[in-house]
Design a protein around this motif. Structure first.
Motif, PDB file in Angstrom:
ATOM      1  N   SER A   1      62.516  -9.099 -73.908  1.00 28.38           N
ATOM      2  CA  SER A   1      63.402  -8.630 -74.863  1.00 28.38           C
ATOM      3  C   SER A   1      64.188  -7.465 -74.313  1.00 28.38           C
ATOM      4  CB  SER A   1      62.597  -7.936 -75.820  1.00 28.38           C
ATOM      5  OG  SER A   1      61.670  -8.890 -76.594  1.00 28.38           O
ATOM      6  N   GLU A   2      63.773  -6.557 -73.208  1.00 30.06           N
ATOM      7  CA  GLU A   2      64.302  -5.620 -72.515  1.00 30.06           C
ATOM      8  C   GLU A   2      65.368  -6.370 -71.597  1.00 30.06           C
ATOM      9  OE1 GLU A   2      61.528  -3.235 -70.391  1.00 30.06           O
ATOM     10  OE2 GLU A   2      60.538  -2.532 -72.270  1.00 30.06           O
ATOM     11  N   LEU A   3      64.943  -7.446 -71.192  1.00 27.89           N
ATOM     12  CA  LEU A   3      65.933  -8.146 -70.149  1.00 27.89           C
ATOM     13  C   LEU A   3      67.041  -8.529 -70.734  1.00 27.89           C
ATOM     14  CD1 LEU A   3      66.390  -9.008 -67.177  1.00 27.89           C
ATOM     15  CD2 LEU A   3      65.214 -11.036 -67.591  1.00 27.89           C
ATOM     16  N   ALA A   4      66.609  -9.535 -71.862  1.00 27.97           N
ATOM     17  CA  ALA A   4      67.913  -9.928 -72.710  1.00 27.97           C
ATOM     18  C   ALA A   4      69.088  -8.868 -73.416  1.00 27.97           C
ATOM     19  CB  ALA A   4      67.277 -10.989 -73.850  1.00 27.97           C
ATOM     20  N   THR A   5      68.332  -7.770 -73.826  1.00 28.33           N
ATOM     21  CA  THR A   5      69.037  -6.565 -74.310  1.00 28.33           C
ATOM     22  C   THR A   5      70.050  -6.290 -73.002  1.00 28.33           C
ATOM     23  OG1 THR A   5      67.187  -6.183 -75.930  1.00 28.33           O
ATOM     24  CG2 THR A   5      68.869  -4.369 -75.331  1.00 28.33           C
TER      25      THR A   5
ATOM     26  N   ASP B   1      71.834 -15.791 -69.308  1.00 25.41           N
ATOM     27  CA  ASP B   1      71.696 -15.408 -68.208  1.00 25.41           C
ATOM     28  C   ASP B   1      71.414 -13.926 -68.005  1.00 25.41           C
ATOM     29  OD1 ASP B   1      72.442 -14.992 -65.298  1.00 25.41           O
ATOM     30  OD2 ASP B   1      74.579 -14.684 -65.801  1.00 25.41           O
ATOM     31  N   PRO B   2      70.346 -13.643 -67.330  1.00 29.66           N
ATOM     32  CA  PRO B   2      69.316 -14.501 -66.687  1.00 29.66           C
ATOM     33  C   PRO B   2      68.486 -15.367 -67.646  1.00 29.66           C
ATOM     34  CG  PRO B   2      68.465 -12.358 -66.807  1.00 29.66           C
ATOM     35  CD  PRO B   2      69.758 -11.993 -67.248  1.00 29.66           C
ATOM     36  N   GLU B   3      68.216 -16.738 -67.378  1.00 31.13           N
ATOM     37  CA  GLU B   3      67.210 -17.480 -67.678  1.00 31.13           C
ATOM     38  C   GLU B   3      65.836 -16.945 -68.016  1.00 31.13           C
ATOM     39  OE1 GLU B   3      69.161 -21.713 -66.250  1.00 31.13           O
ATOM     40  OE2 GLU B   3      66.902 -21.227 -65.777  1.00 31.13           O
ATOM     41  N   ILE B   4      65.403 -17.090 -69.293  1.00 28.23           N
ATOM     42  CA  ILE B   4      63.774 -16.528 -69.431  1.00 28.23           C
ATOM     43  C   ILE B   4      63.137 -17.689 -69.908  1.00 28.23           C
ATOM     44  CG2 ILE B   4      62.632 -14.932 -70.918  1.00 28.23           C
ATOM     45  CD1 ILE B   4      65.273 -13.368 -71.207  1.00 28.23           C
ATOM     46  N   GLY B   5      62.145 -17.937 -69.118  1.00 19.34           N
ATOM     47  CA  GLY B   5      61.202 -19.188 -69.310  1.00 19.34           C
ATOM     48  C   GLY B   5      59.945 -18.392 -69.328  1.00 19.34           C
TER      49      GLY B   5
ATOM     50  N   GLY C   1      73.440 -10.020 -60.306  1.00 16.57           N
ATOM     51  CA  GLY C   1      72.941 -11.088 -61.055  1.00 16.57           C
ATOM     52  C   GLY C   1      71.412 -11.468 -60.634  1.00 16.57           C
ATOM     53  N   ASN C   2      70.892 -10.601 -59.909  1.00 13.14           N
ATOM     54  CA  ASN C   2      69.490 -10.942 -59.695  1.00 13.14           C
ATOM     55  C   ASN C   2      68.393 -10.341 -60.844  1.00 13.14           C
ATOM     56  OD1 ASN C   2      69.573  -8.075 -59.154  1.00 13.14           O
ATOM     57  ND2 ASN C   2      68.802  -8.368 -56.962  1.00 13.14           N
ATOM     58  N   GLU C   3      68.760 -10.005 -61.810  1.00 11.64           N
ATOM     59  CA  GLU C   3      67.876  -9.420 -62.671  1.00 11.64           C
ATOM     60  C   GLU C   3      66.834 -10.338 -63.096  1.00 11.64           C
ATOM     61  OE1 GLU C   3      71.088  -9.461 -63.090  1.00 11.64           O
ATOM     62  OE2 GLU C   3      72.005  -7.483 -62.941  1.00 11.64           O
ATOM     63  N   GLY C   4      65.601  -9.835 -63.035  1.00  8.37           N
ATOM     64  CA  GLY C   4      64.666 -10.910 -63.501  1.00  8.37           C
ATOM     65  C   GLY C   4      63.158 -10.067 -63.303  1.00  8.37           C
TER      66      GLY C   4
END
Length: 453
Positions: free
Chosen positions: A205-209, A346-350, A385-388
């Motif tokens: 959730s934090e990453l998508a936010t 972006d980034p993808e969340i699997g 663009g390397n977040e994850g």
């Protein structure tokens, strides 16, 4: 009944095997995925990601001018993906396998009996239900009767609005919100939960936010839409606490529901009030009735429908899994422990299997291991663009992974290794002995394994 992804697979394979198969579809053969779901939406995402990546050139090597243009995206969806929303190719493919296609609305009218627009058909071998789901339209005051969008109108859009509000912070809403924002649309997302992707890990959730805000999306979490107004100028959403959101278009992406009330379930002794069709581990709903896909409630995923279809096909070809000459041990059983799912932002969340919260709720003793993708060699090389991150959930007593999340530039692809580990119950000690290729994103899995506490 229903030739979505799962239904089409079952019908086509059984027809190829020599059975007499009647395929019934009221809309398009193939269902949501090829026309309004995974295929066209990923074309949109691919285009949006290309724009975002072009903007990163200045931080990596060179200069690039980025001018968004929706026209080629809309044309590709219309011409390449959907054939202008016609299903001739899919219908011809099914008929070419030996099936008979009947179009219309269908319902069960008794054991082994279905009715299509007043015409009755009897099934000698069985009936497979694959009628899918439809968007949930929340009972918000003023919403009914307005020209709101669902995923259908969003996918079919030949031109984009200047602004859009999205009801729902799940995968569909976020994917479309990010795409439209990258093409210059001012986007608001309203989510009643206190975080986006509420069913996934808090870290997701934090990453998508963070990612959506970086693209200019305004997020309104922990808020409910109390009232909607529509006029010539667009939509006004009145939120809890007195706030308002104004937008040209309103996209409703607040979930999906099975259309069970239309299936005639009482005629075969089934409860029409259930949310989804309850199946056993061979996808049986009742004697002589199977179900596949979204209507079963195990996730609105194409890969789930195809997985279930494979079980139904084998069960039917083996005579229903019982009787003389049938090896019951050879009949496959549905196993959802390693269900993979990907949010293609972006980034993808699997993710696969259980989240940390779900695992703790089972009462198991668990261990959790995490690592940040930028801390890996490939993440450092990737730079902008390397977040994850990689997050692992292990059963401490059995020493196996029972859940994992892979988020990053290739989050959905890296997830494959984790899905195998969960599905096959590979011991953590054995995973630690793997040789992880260097420098790759999936090498971060090894770091997360070393961090299991």
């Amino acid at each position: 009944m229903g030739l979505g992804v799962g239904g089409e697979e079952v019908a086509g394979r059984l027809a190829e095997a020599g059975l007499s198969v009647l395929g019934i579809e009221r809309r398009l053969v193939g269902g949501e995925c090829p026309y309004w779901g995974c295929i066209p939406s990923k074309m949109m995402i691919r285009a949006g990601n290309a724009l975002a990546e072009a903007k990163r050139v200045g931080m990596l090597g060179g200069r690039a001018e980025v001018v968004p243009d929706w026209a080629p995206v809309a044309a590709r969806i219309r011409d390449e993906a959907t054939a202008d929303w016609t299903d001739k190719r899919a219908a011809d493919r099914f008929v070419g396998k030996g099936g008979r296609l009947v179009r219309g609305s269908t319902e069960l009218v008794g054991p082994g009996l279905v009715e299509v627009d007043g015409i009755r058909f009897r099934a000698c071998r069985g009936i497979v239900v694959g009628t899918g789901t439809e968007p949930v339209i929340p009972p918000v005051e003023g919403l009914a009767g307005t020209p709101y969008w669902t995923n259908h109108e969003a996918i079919e859009a030949a031109q984009l609005p200047a602004s859009m509000a999205v009801l729902g912070g799940g995968a569909i809403g976020l994917e479309l919100a990010q795409v439209f924002a990258r093409f210059g649309v001012r986007v608001h997302v309203v989510e009643r939960s206190d975080r986006l992707l509420a069913m996934e890990e808090p870290e997701s959730s934090e990453l998508a936010t963070t990612a959506l805000r970086a693209d200019g999306v305004e997020l309104h979490t922990g808020m409910r839409t109390e009232r909607v107004e529509h006029d010539a100028g667009g939509f006004t959403l009145h939120l809890t606490g007195g706030g308002t959101v104004r937008a040209d278009r309103l996209l409703v992406a607040s979930g999906r529901r099975a259309r069970l009330d239309e299936l005639g379930l009482p005629s075969v002794g089934l409860d029409p009030e259930q949310r989804y069709l309850d199946t056993d581990d061979r996808m049986r709903v009742a004697d002589g009735i199977w179900a596949v896909g979204d209507v079963t409630g195990h996730g609105a995923f194409t890969h789930m429908a195809m997985y279930q279809a494979g079980i139904v096909i084998q069960d039917i070809l083996r005579g229903g899994g019982s009787g003389p000459g049938v090896d019951d041990r050879a009949v496959p059983r549905a196993d959802y422990r390693a269900l993979p799912r990907v949010t293609f932002t972006d980034p993808e969340i699997g993710a696969v299997g259980l989240t940390e919260r779900q695992a703790r709720e089972t009462g198991r003793r668990i261990r959790v291991g995490q690592t940040r993708l930028p801390d890996s060699s490939r993440g450092w090389i990737h730079k902008v663009g390397n977040e994850g991150f990689i997050k692992l959930i292990a059963d401490a007593d059995q020493d196996v992974l029972i859940g994992a999340t892979s988020a990053g530039p290739a989050g959905g692809e890296v997830l494959g290794a984790l899905a195998v580990a969960v599905h096959a119950a590979v011991p953590v000690a054995q995973l630690r002995q793997m040789i992880w290729a260097y420098p790759t994103f999936h090498r971060a899995i090894g770091d997360a394994l070393n961090n299991l506490k």
